[in-house]
Design a protein around this motif. Structure first.
Motif, PDB file in Angstrom:
ATOM      1  N   ILE A   1      33.476  50.747  28.574  1.00  0.00           N
ATOM      2  CA  ILE A   1      34.304  51.864  27.987  1.00  0.00           C
ATOM      3  C   ILE A   1      33.222  53.361  27.828  1.00  0.00           C
ATOM      4  CG2 ILE A   1      35.724  52.963  25.933  1.00  0.00           C
ATOM      5  CD1 ILE A   1      36.704  50.041  25.867  1.00  0.00           C
ATOM      6  N   LEU A   2      32.345  52.935  26.869  1.00  0.00           N
ATOM      7  CA  LEU A   2      31.348  53.906  26.549  1.00  0.00           C
ATOM      8  C   LEU A   2      30.534  54.743  27.967  1.00  0.00           C
ATOM      9  CD1 LEU A   2      29.373  52.487  23.689  1.00  0.00           C
ATOM     10  CD2 LEU A   2      31.153  54.345  23.496  1.00  0.00           C
ATOM     11  N   LEU A   3      30.297  53.597  29.043  1.00  0.00           N
ATOM     12  CA  LEU A   3      29.853  54.241  30.194  1.00  0.00           C
ATOM     13  C   LEU A   3      30.746  55.077  30.805  1.00  0.00           C
ATOM     14  CD1 LEU A   3      27.367  54.367  32.091  1.00  0.00           C
ATOM     15  CD2 LEU A   3      28.424  52.272  33.080  1.00  0.00           C
ATOM     16  N   SER A   4      31.933  54.502  30.933  1.00  0.00           N
ATOM     17  CA  SER A   4      33.065  55.411  31.780  1.00  0.00           C
ATOM     18  C   SER A   4      33.213  56.665  30.877  1.00  0.00           C
ATOM     19  CB  SER A   4      34.340  54.484  31.652  1.00  0.00           C
ATOM     20  OG  SER A   4      34.208  53.423  32.379  1.00  0.00           O
ATOM     21  N   ALA A   5      33.247  56.742  29.790  1.00  0.00           N
ATOM     22  CA  ALA A   5      33.477  57.941  28.899  1.00  0.00           C
ATOM     23  C   ALA A   5      32.429  58.817  29.197  1.00  0.00           C
ATOM     24  CB  ALA A   5      33.674  57.643  27.276  1.00  0.00           C
ATOM     25  N   LEU A   6      31.137  58.304  29.126  1.00  0.00           N
ATOM     26  CA  LEU A   6      30.130  59.112  29.426  1.00  0.00           C
ATOM     27  C   LEU A   6      29.997  59.748  30.783  1.00  0.00           C
ATOM     28  CD1 LEU A   6      27.071  60.107  28.255  1.00  0.00           C
ATOM     29  CD2 LEU A   6      26.062  58.021  29.373  1.00  0.00           C
ATOM     30  N   VAL A   7      30.505  58.999  31.905  1.00  0.00           N
ATOM     31  CA  VAL A   7      30.427  59.521  33.166  1.00  0.00           C
ATOM     32  C   VAL A   7      31.613  60.462  33.312  1.00  0.00           C
ATOM     33  CG1 VAL A   7      30.866  58.918  35.367  1.00  0.00           C
ATOM     34  CG2 VAL A   7      29.709  57.217  34.281  1.00  0.00           C
ATOM     35  N   VAL A   8      32.687  60.371  32.685  1.00  0.00           N
ATOM     36  CA  VAL A   8      33.701  61.391  32.844  1.00  0.00           C
ATOM     37  C   VAL A   8      33.111  62.389  31.861  1.00  0.00           C
ATOM     38  CG1 VAL A   8      36.084  61.837  31.913  1.00  0.00           C
ATOM     39  CG2 VAL A   8      35.359  59.496  33.068  1.00  0.00           C
ATOM     40  N   THR A   9      32.312  62.294  30.609  1.00  0.00           N
ATOM     41  CA  THR A   9      32.021  63.370  29.963  1.00  0.00           C
ATOM     42  C   THR A   9      31.052  64.472  30.820  1.00  0.00           C
ATOM     43  OG1 THR A   9      32.555  62.165  27.846  1.00  0.00           O
ATOM     44  CG2 THR A   9      31.099  64.175  27.677  1.00  0.00           C
ATOM     45  N   VAL A  10      29.942  63.592  31.272  1.00  0.00           N
ATOM     46  CA  VAL A  10      29.008  64.255  32.010  1.00  0.00           C
ATOM     47  C   VAL A  10      29.579  65.166  33.311  1.00  0.00           C
ATOM     48  CG1 VAL A  10      26.874  63.900  33.538  1.00  0.00           C
ATOM     49  CG2 VAL A  10      27.197  62.805  31.448  1.00  0.00           C
ATOM     50  N   VAL A  11      30.370  64.477  33.889  1.00  0.00           N
ATOM     51  CA  VAL A  11      31.106  65.184  35.298  1.00  0.00           C
ATOM     52  C   VAL A  11      31.888  66.268  34.713  1.00  0.00           C
ATOM     53  CG1 VAL A  11      32.502  64.826  37.245  1.00  0.00           C
ATOM     54  CG2 VAL A  11      31.011  63.106  36.654  1.00  0.00           C
TER      55      VAL A  11
ATOM     56  N   ALA B   1      31.070  77.806  24.246  1.00  0.00           N
ATOM     57  CA  ALA B   1      31.585  77.186  23.042  1.00  0.00           C
ATOM     58  C   ALA B   1      32.798  76.672  23.252  1.00  0.00           C
ATOM     59  CB  ALA B   1      31.840  78.559  22.119  1.00  0.00           C
ATOM     60  N   PRO B   2      33.670  76.857  24.228  1.00  0.00           N
ATOM     61  CA  PRO B   2      35.065  76.113  24.539  1.00  0.00           C
ATOM     62  C   PRO B   2      34.495  74.833  24.929  1.00  0.00           C
ATOM     63  CG  PRO B   2      35.237  78.278  25.549  1.00  0.00           C
ATOM     64  CD  PRO B   2      33.573  78.162  24.878  1.00  0.00           C
ATOM     65  N   MET B   3      33.418  74.619  25.761  1.00  0.00           N
ATOM     66  CA  MET B   3      33.151  73.400  26.301  1.00  0.00           C
ATOM     67  C   MET B   3      32.676  72.468  25.141  1.00  0.00           C
ATOM     68  SD  MET B   3      30.441  72.338  29.221  1.00  0.00           S
ATOM     69  CE  MET B   3      28.966  72.835  28.297  1.00  0.00           C
ATOM     70  N   THR B   4      32.178  72.833  24.173  1.00  0.00           N
ATOM     71  CA  THR B   4      31.584  72.268  23.032  1.00  0.00           C
ATOM     72  C   THR B   4      32.553  71.692  22.271  1.00  0.00           C
ATOM     73  OG1 THR B   4      29.475  73.574  22.992  1.00  0.00           O
ATOM     74  CG2 THR B   4      29.871  72.184  20.907  1.00  0.00           C
ATOM     75  N   ARG B   5      33.648  72.455  22.079  1.00  0.00           N
ATOM     76  CA  ARG B   5      34.779  72.219  21.325  1.00  0.00           C
ATOM     77  C   ARG B   5      35.653  71.111  21.781  1.00  0.00           C
ATOM     78  NH1 ARG B   5      35.336  77.707  20.528  1.00  0.00           N
ATOM     79  NH2 ARG B   5      36.693  77.968  21.883  1.00  0.00           N
ATOM     80  N   MET B   6      35.706  71.208  23.110  1.00  0.00           N
ATOM     81  CA  MET B   6      36.462  70.019  23.972  1.00  0.00           C
ATOM     82  C   MET B   6      35.726  68.511  23.938  1.00  0.00           C
ATOM     83  SD  MET B   6      37.416  69.998  27.975  1.00  0.00           S
ATOM     84  CE  MET B   6      35.639  69.823  28.419  1.00  0.00           C
ATOM     85  N   ALA B   7      34.344  68.635  24.191  1.00  0.00           N
ATOM     86  CA  ALA B   7      33.482  67.592  24.096  1.00  0.00           C
ATOM     87  C   ALA B   7      33.524  66.646  22.509  1.00  0.00           C
ATOM     88  CB  ALA B   7      32.114  67.766  24.051  1.00  0.00           C
ATOM     89  N   ASP B   8      33.708  67.555  21.483  1.00  0.00           N
ATOM     90  CA  ASP B   8      33.859  67.052  20.058  1.00  0.00           C
ATOM     91  C   ASP B   8      35.070  66.226  20.038  1.00  0.00           C
ATOM     92  OD1 ASP B   8      31.622  68.090  19.516  1.00  0.00           O
ATOM     93  OD2 ASP B   8      32.371  69.819  18.343  1.00  0.00           O
ATOM     94  N   ALA B   9      36.187  66.651  20.636  1.00  0.00           N
ATOM     95  CA  ALA B   9      37.669  66.167  20.527  1.00  0.00           C
ATOM     96  C   ALA B   9      37.653  65.016  21.370  1.00  0.00           C
ATOM     97  CB  ALA B   9      38.731  67.003  21.155  1.00  0.00           C
ATOM     98  N   PHE B  10      36.840  65.011  22.487  1.00  0.00           N
ATOM     99  CA  PHE B  10      36.895  63.520  23.240  1.00  0.00           C
ATOM    100  C   PHE B  10      35.989  62.425  22.506  1.00  0.00           C
ATOM    101  CE2 PHE B  10      34.800  61.186  26.490  1.00  0.00           C
ATOM    102  CZ  PHE B  10      36.066  60.896  27.336  1.00  0.00           C
ATOM    103  N   VAL B  11      34.887  62.995  21.902  1.00  0.00           N
ATOM    104  CA  VAL B  11      34.250  61.691  21.076  1.00  0.00           C
ATOM    105  C   VAL B  11      34.951  61.255  20.156  1.00  0.00           C
ATOM    106  CG1 VAL B  11      32.408  61.518  19.533  1.00  0.00           C
ATOM    107  CG2 VAL B  11      32.014  62.931  21.643  1.00  0.00           C
ATOM    108  N   TRP B  12      35.784  61.824  19.311  1.00  0.00           N
ATOM    109  CA  TRP B  12      36.722  61.364  18.232  1.00  0.00           C
ATOM    110  C   TRP B  12      37.884  60.473  18.844  1.00  0.00           C
ATOM    111  CZ3 TRP B  12      35.174  60.675  13.580  1.00  0.00           C
ATOM    112  CH2 TRP B  12      34.333  61.764  13.038  1.00  0.00           C
ATOM    113  N   THR B  13      38.434  61.023  19.883  1.00  0.00           N
ATOM    114  CA  THR B  13      39.336  59.953  20.613  1.00  0.00           C
ATOM    115  C   THR B  13      38.724  58.914  21.087  1.00  0.00           C
ATOM    116  OG1 THR B  13      40.418  62.072  21.292  1.00  0.00           O
ATOM    117  CG2 THR B  13      41.162  60.074  22.472  1.00  0.00           C
ATOM    118  N   LEU B  14      37.496  58.764  21.740  1.00  0.00           N
ATOM    119  CA  LEU B  14      36.698  57.506  22.071  1.00  0.00           C
ATOM    120  C   LEU B  14      36.406  56.652  20.927  1.00  0.00           C
ATOM    121  CD1 LEU B  14      35.522  56.103  24.383  1.00  0.00           C
ATOM    122  CD2 LEU B  14      33.395  57.392  24.011  1.00  0.00           C
TER     123      LEU B  14
END
Length: 787
Positions: A22-32, A279-292
């Motif tokens: 799950i973490l690896l998939s999330a990491l790949v999705v996040t990085v891409v 800055a918009p990308m940083t906010r989106m990444a924070d929301a994704f981490v909490w969901t994960l």
């Protein structure tokens, strides 16, 4: 220990694997996603700052052009005599309402650079002399409006930019100048641009290519050096324009866009920190981490429960296998659970059945091994794990000179010479520990001939899947082989020592270009100063040229032997050598053909030839070409005349008043003046033009395909440059002027003498009319007609 024990369970490992996936998939999705989003945001940010710089630079250019045009128009309306201009100066300035709104200060200067009127008068600059200012010199010398570089004004040293236009009388004679000053820290011009913001923290700056900041939206600084530690701003000073990423002053990443201005040598730079742009990308990444994190908290306990139920039959299978191993259970293990567990149980039952068959065949195999080794021509020894001999074949008995009965149960290491035993023992132990084959050469004690023999020894471990049973060692007598090898090595060292002291590079390559041998001198030519160039490809490391034609491997391989071919050799390190090359074929045409190259450095001889050739065609004082080379170039230019679209031009320069410089200042001063004039001529012409010293104070310039109009303008520029060149010595100023004759070359010219005579006639006319002028002598009328 707790973590290790927890991971000892397959159930816990499976749960950890699920979380990891799950973490690896999330990491790949996040990085891409971050990469795609970052690229899109960066593209938008680049377009935004680039558009901003283009708009600002365009507005600045428009404002400067408008002010320059209005000021020049006002200057043209002041056409009057010098006396009227000076007497009406104050009234003229007061009447220029439009200029008063466009500039922070409006000034009138007379022909000597004295300020004779100003607005506003509170600056109190009337009577000040500005003739030393660059803008006054440029406007008065070139009689054209100018925009100055930033300077410290006479009013409290405030930074300013001056736009100046010359004023002429009715005879178009320069009588003064009108100038409009723009204060860099004032409200008229740059302040509105410096206050523009890109986002919350981005800003603009306006700077000159000379390295001076005119306006800085970040710090508000004016007239400070450009921060050259920013590579984009440093490149902008050389004319670069575009948009790139760079490090800011505080080390943070920024997007910088540079736009050069058209009216002046300035550039506009827009700087936007990437932390704000992205800055918009940083906010989106924070929301994704909490969901994960929420998903992992829910799925981990559920996966643990499911995997424990699935793995329960595996624990039962383990207990039954252990019972079968201890002999408590004699029947096959039960086949239950999932498909994989049932497969494991079936394999275990099959393995146990085959095990009984394998044990029964071991005795047969041992008998076969002993019968095979009896007839082997090399020595074979079997030992236990402690190194004690259990079996030797007859060949080993003959090699050592002792029967098997004496060798039985003795240590194999005792058969090795005492000085080699430590090395043999460490290798034998390493073979046992790492389960690999050990090979070495050792001296053996032999009773057969009463002396030491050399043996090639190879030891391998005899082992099962769970333990080592002993070793099998093969011994071959290589005494005579080593003696032959030693003799060959001595011959090779003798040959290499002879080749090593040679100054010539000697190397041998095979048909694929690999270097089989190279002495130290050859490695030097290849750019390997450490002398190690073996097995590398000779033709990949060097380029060999014969009269600008490259010689490849195929040229040498298919060609005949080469004797003393003068070539140029370039290696991968950028070194270039002039080489006298010799190449010989060895076994030509066979699969093991070799090519032997002998490389002799021929650079010194060629340099001496080039030096003598240069001295024969150049003047030693000025480094210009001499009369002989000049005449040859003139003849060639004349022969090319029919093929040129524009006519070539000859310019003869005869210095005026050079003899007084030599007489009064001395010959050293005269020589220095000639050298400086030569430098002036060289920087004034094109690279294709030819400048020569024809003797004494006479110079000639050939301008191929130049055209008479351009040549006349160039002659005027050179004349003005000669007049402006002065040398100071002992408080006196020395200089000369130039009388210049210019003429075209035509296809009707019979030879170089005719062309030189026309140009020389022009120089003579210039001297007769008072010197320091350019005279154009046209070609004869029939030569000027088309065709």
């Amino acid at each position: 220990m707790v973590i290790k024990r927890w991971f000892g369970s397959l159930v816990n490992r499976a749960v950890a694997l699920v979380v990891f996936v799950i973490l690896l998939s999330a990491l790949v999705v996040t990085v891409v996603g971050s990469w795609l989003s970052r690229g899109e945001l960066e593209q938008q940010a680049r377009q935004q700052v680039a558009t901003m710089t283009q708009i600002v630079a365009g507005e600045l250019d428009e404002k400067l052009a408008r002010r320059l045009e209005i000021l020049n128009h006002v200057a043209q309306s002041f056409t009057m005599d010098a006396r009227a201009f000076e007497s009406r100066a104050r009234v003229l300035v007061q009447q220029q309402t439009a200029l008063q709104h466009l500039f922070d200060g409006v000034y009138l200067m007379d022909a000597d650079g004295n300020v004779i009127a100003e607005f506003p008068e509170e600056y109190q600059l009337v009577g000040q002399n500005v003739s030393h200012r660059d803008y006054f010199k440029d406007a008065s010398n070139f009689n054209t409006p100018v925009i100055s570089a930033p300077y410290a004004s006479l009013y409290r040293d405030k930074p300013a930019v001056m736009i100046a236009a010359p004023v002429f009388n009715h005879s178009h004679r320069f009588i003064g100048m009108i100038g409009g000053a723009i204060m860099l820290d004032g409200e008229q011009f740059l302040k509105e641009f410096a206050s523009i913001r890109i986002g919350a923290t981005g800003y603009l700056s306006v700077s000159t290519r000379a390295g001076t900041t005119l306006a800085h939206g970040g710090t508000g600084e004016v007239m400070v050096p450009v921060r050259v530690e920013n590579p984009i701003l440093r490149d902008a000073m050389s004319g670069f324009e575009g948009t790139m990423r760079a490090k800011g002053v505080d080390g943070s990443a920024t997007i910088v866009s540079v736009q050069q201005m058209a009216q002046v040598p300035w550039f506009v730079a827009a700087i936007w920190p990437t932390r704000e742009a992205f800055a918009p990308m940083t906010r989106m990444a924070d929301a994704f981490v909490w969901t994960l994190l929420g998903v992992i908290v829910v799925l981990a306990p559920l996966a643990l429960l499911i995997f424990r139920r699935l793995m329960r039959p595996l624990a039962t299978l383990g207990d039954e296998i252990n019972e079968r191993h201890l002999g408590v259970r004699t029947t096959p293990v039960s086949v239950a659970g999932g498909r994989e567990i049932r497969h494991v149980a079936q394999i275990f039952n099959t393995v146990m059945d085959e095990r009984d068959e394998v044990l029964g065949s071991l005795a047969e195999r041992e008998a076969f091994f002993r019968s095979l080794t009896q007839s082997a021509p090399i020595g074979i020894v079997q030992t236990d794990v402690l190194g004690r001999i259990e079996f030797v074949n007859p060949a080993y008995e003959l090699l050592i000179g002792r029967p098997a009965s004496e060798l039985q149960h003795t240590y194999l290491i005792n058969s090795i010479y005492s000085e080699d035993r430590d090395l043999a023992l460490s290798g034998w132990q390493q073979s046992l520990q790492q389960h690999e084959v050990f090979r070495g050469r050792f001296r053996l004690l032999s009773r057969a001939d009463g002396q030491l023999i050399w043996g090639d020894v190879m030891t391998s471990v005899i082992e099962t899947s769970d333990k080592a049973l002993g070793t099998i060692t093969v011994v071959r007598d290589i005494t005579r082989e080593l003696e032959t090898e030693q003799a060959l090595r001595e011959e090779q060292r003798r040959a290499e020592s002879i080749l090593g002291v040679l100054q010539e590079g000697v190397l041998m390559v095979d048909v694929e270009g690999r270097i089989r041998y190279a002495n130290e001198a050859a490695c030097h030519f290849l750019g390997n100063g450490d002398g190690d160039c073996m097995q590398s490809n000779f033709f990949d490391q060097v380029e060999i040229k014969d009269d600008d034609q490259s010689l490849a491997q195929a040229d040498f391989l298919a060609g005949d032997d080469v004797d003393s071919l003068y070539v140029t050799l370039s290696n991968a390190g950028g070194e270039v050598f002039d080489i006298d090359l010799t190449m010989l074929h060895v076994r030509q045409g066979s699969h093991d053909e070799r090519m032997v190259f002998v490389l002799r450095d021929d650079s010194e001889r060629r340099r001496e030839e080039e030096r003598l050739s240069w001295e024969a065609t150049h003047d030693s004082l000025t480094q210009l070409v001499n009369r002989r080379a000049f005449n040859a170039a003139l003849s060639k230019c004349l022969s090319d005349a029919p093929r040129q679209k524009a006519r070539s031009v000859l310019m003869l320069i005869d210095l005026d008043y050079f003899k007084p410089v030599n007489d009064e200042g001395g010959h050293l001063l005269g020589d220095d003046l000639l050298r400086r004039l030569a430098d002036l001529f060289m920087v004034s012409v094109r690279q294709s033009d030819i400048v020569a010293r024809l003797g004494g104070d006479e110079f000639g310039i050939i301008l191929p395909a130049c055209g008479l109009e351009h040549a006349q303008a160039l002659a005027e520029k050179i004349r003005a440059g000669v007049e402006a060149l002065r040398i100071e010595q002992d408080g006196r100023s020395f200089g000369v002027t130039a009388s210049i004759g210019v003429t075209e070359m035509t296809v009707q010219d019979s030879g170089t003498r005719e062309i030189v005579s026309r140009a020389d006639e022009g120089a003579y006319i210039a001297k007769s009319r008072g010197r320091n002028m350019v005279i154009v002598v046209p070609a004869p009328p029939d030569a000027q007609s088309p065709g």
